[in-house]
Write a protein that holds these residues in place. Structure first.
Motif, PDB file in Angstrom:
ATOM      1  N   SER A 199      45.281  57.622 -16.008  1.00 32.96           N
ATOM      2  CA  SER A 199      46.014  58.069 -14.819  1.00 32.96           C
ATOM      3  C   SER A 199      47.425  58.404 -15.274  1.00 32.96           C
ATOM      4  CB  SER A 199      46.035  56.941 -13.771  1.00 32.96           C
ATOM      5  OG  SER A 199      46.788  57.334 -12.668  1.00 32.96           O
ATOM      6  N   GLY A 200      47.813  59.628 -15.122  1.00 30.78           N
ATOM      7  CA  GLY A 200      49.123  60.033 -15.625  1.00 30.78           C
ATOM      8  C   GLY A 200      48.979  60.545 -17.027  1.00 30.78           C
ATOM      9  N   ALA A 201      49.778  59.989 -17.945  1.00 31.97           N
ATOM     10  CA  ALA A 201      49.782  60.459 -19.320  1.00 31.97           C
ATOM     11  C   ALA A 201      49.172  59.426 -20.263  1.00 31.97           C
ATOM     12  CB  ALA A 201      51.210  60.787 -19.755  1.00 31.97           C
ATOM     13  N   CYS A 202      48.813  59.933 -21.416  1.00 32.92           N
ATOM     14  CA  CYS A 202      48.257  59.103 -22.481  1.00 32.92           C
ATOM     15  C   CYS A 202      49.086  59.421 -23.723  1.00 32.92           C
ATOM     16  CB  CYS A 202      46.800  59.465 -22.688  1.00 32.92           C
ATOM     17  SG  CYS A 202      46.009  58.598 -24.029  1.00 32.92           S
ATOM     18  N   ILE A 203      49.602  58.402 -24.391  1.00 31.46           N
ATOM     19  CA  ILE A 203      50.461  58.617 -25.541  1.00 31.46           C
ATOM     20  C   ILE A 203      49.776  58.114 -26.810  1.00 31.46           C
ATOM     21  CG2 ILE A 203      52.614  57.890 -26.645  1.00 31.46           C
ATOM     22  CD1 ILE A 203      53.891  57.822 -23.939  1.00 31.46           C
ATOM     23  N   LEU A 204      49.853  58.921 -27.855  1.00 29.84           N
ATOM     24  CA  LEU A 204      49.437  58.511 -29.193  1.00 29.84           C
ATOM     25  C   LEU A 204      50.712  58.238 -29.986  1.00 29.84           C
ATOM     26  CD1 LEU A 204      46.741  61.218 -29.955  1.00 29.84           C
ATOM     27  CD2 LEU A 204      46.345  58.807 -29.483  1.00 29.84           C
ATOM     28  N   HIS A 205      50.766  57.107 -30.680  1.00 32.71           N
ATOM     29  CA  HIS A 205      51.966  56.793 -31.454  1.00 32.71           C
ATOM     30  C   HIS A 205      51.591  56.372 -32.869  1.00 32.71           C
ATOM     31  CE1 HIS A 205      51.216  52.463 -30.897  1.00 32.71           C
ATOM     32  NE2 HIS A 205      50.847  52.799 -29.686  1.00 32.71           N
ATOM     33  N   PRO A 206      52.502  56.641 -33.816  1.00 37.75           N
ATOM     34  CA  PRO A 206      52.209  56.295 -35.222  1.00 37.75           C
ATOM     35  C   PRO A 206      52.179  54.789 -35.438  1.00 37.75           C
ATOM     36  CG  PRO A 206      54.350  57.383 -35.038  1.00 37.75           C
ATOM     37  CD  PRO A 206      53.746  57.324 -33.677  1.00 37.75           C
TER      38      PRO A 206
END
Length: 75
Positions: free
Chosen positions: A68-75
């Motif tokens: 819901s909303g955004a999905c973030i990929l992080h290192p």
């Protein structure tokens, strides 16, 4: 579009439809949204965060409608 402003959450907006019908309004609307974001008046709603190694899981969550909303990929 998913945004938060104070205690108000906006999950979805017909803005994309309106811009499709009248592209001339896109520039002004986008400028206003970017202004609000830079002033800290609105922020994207992020429901999921994944490490970069879990890109496949992140995409699966998006496709299944779990995000819901955004999905973030992080290192």
């Amino acid at each position: 579009m998913s945004l938060r402003r104070g205690g108000l959450s906006i999950l979805g907006s017909p803005a994309a439809i309106a811009v499709t019908r009248d592209p001339s309004i896109r520039t002004e609307r986008l400028a206003k949204i970017l202004q609000w974001a830079s002033e800290g008046k609105i922020a994207p709603y992020v429901s999921h965060r994944f490490p970069l190694e879990e890109t496949r899981e992140a995409m699966t969550a998006l496709w299944k409608g779990e995000v819901s909303g955004a999905c973030i990929l992080h290192p």
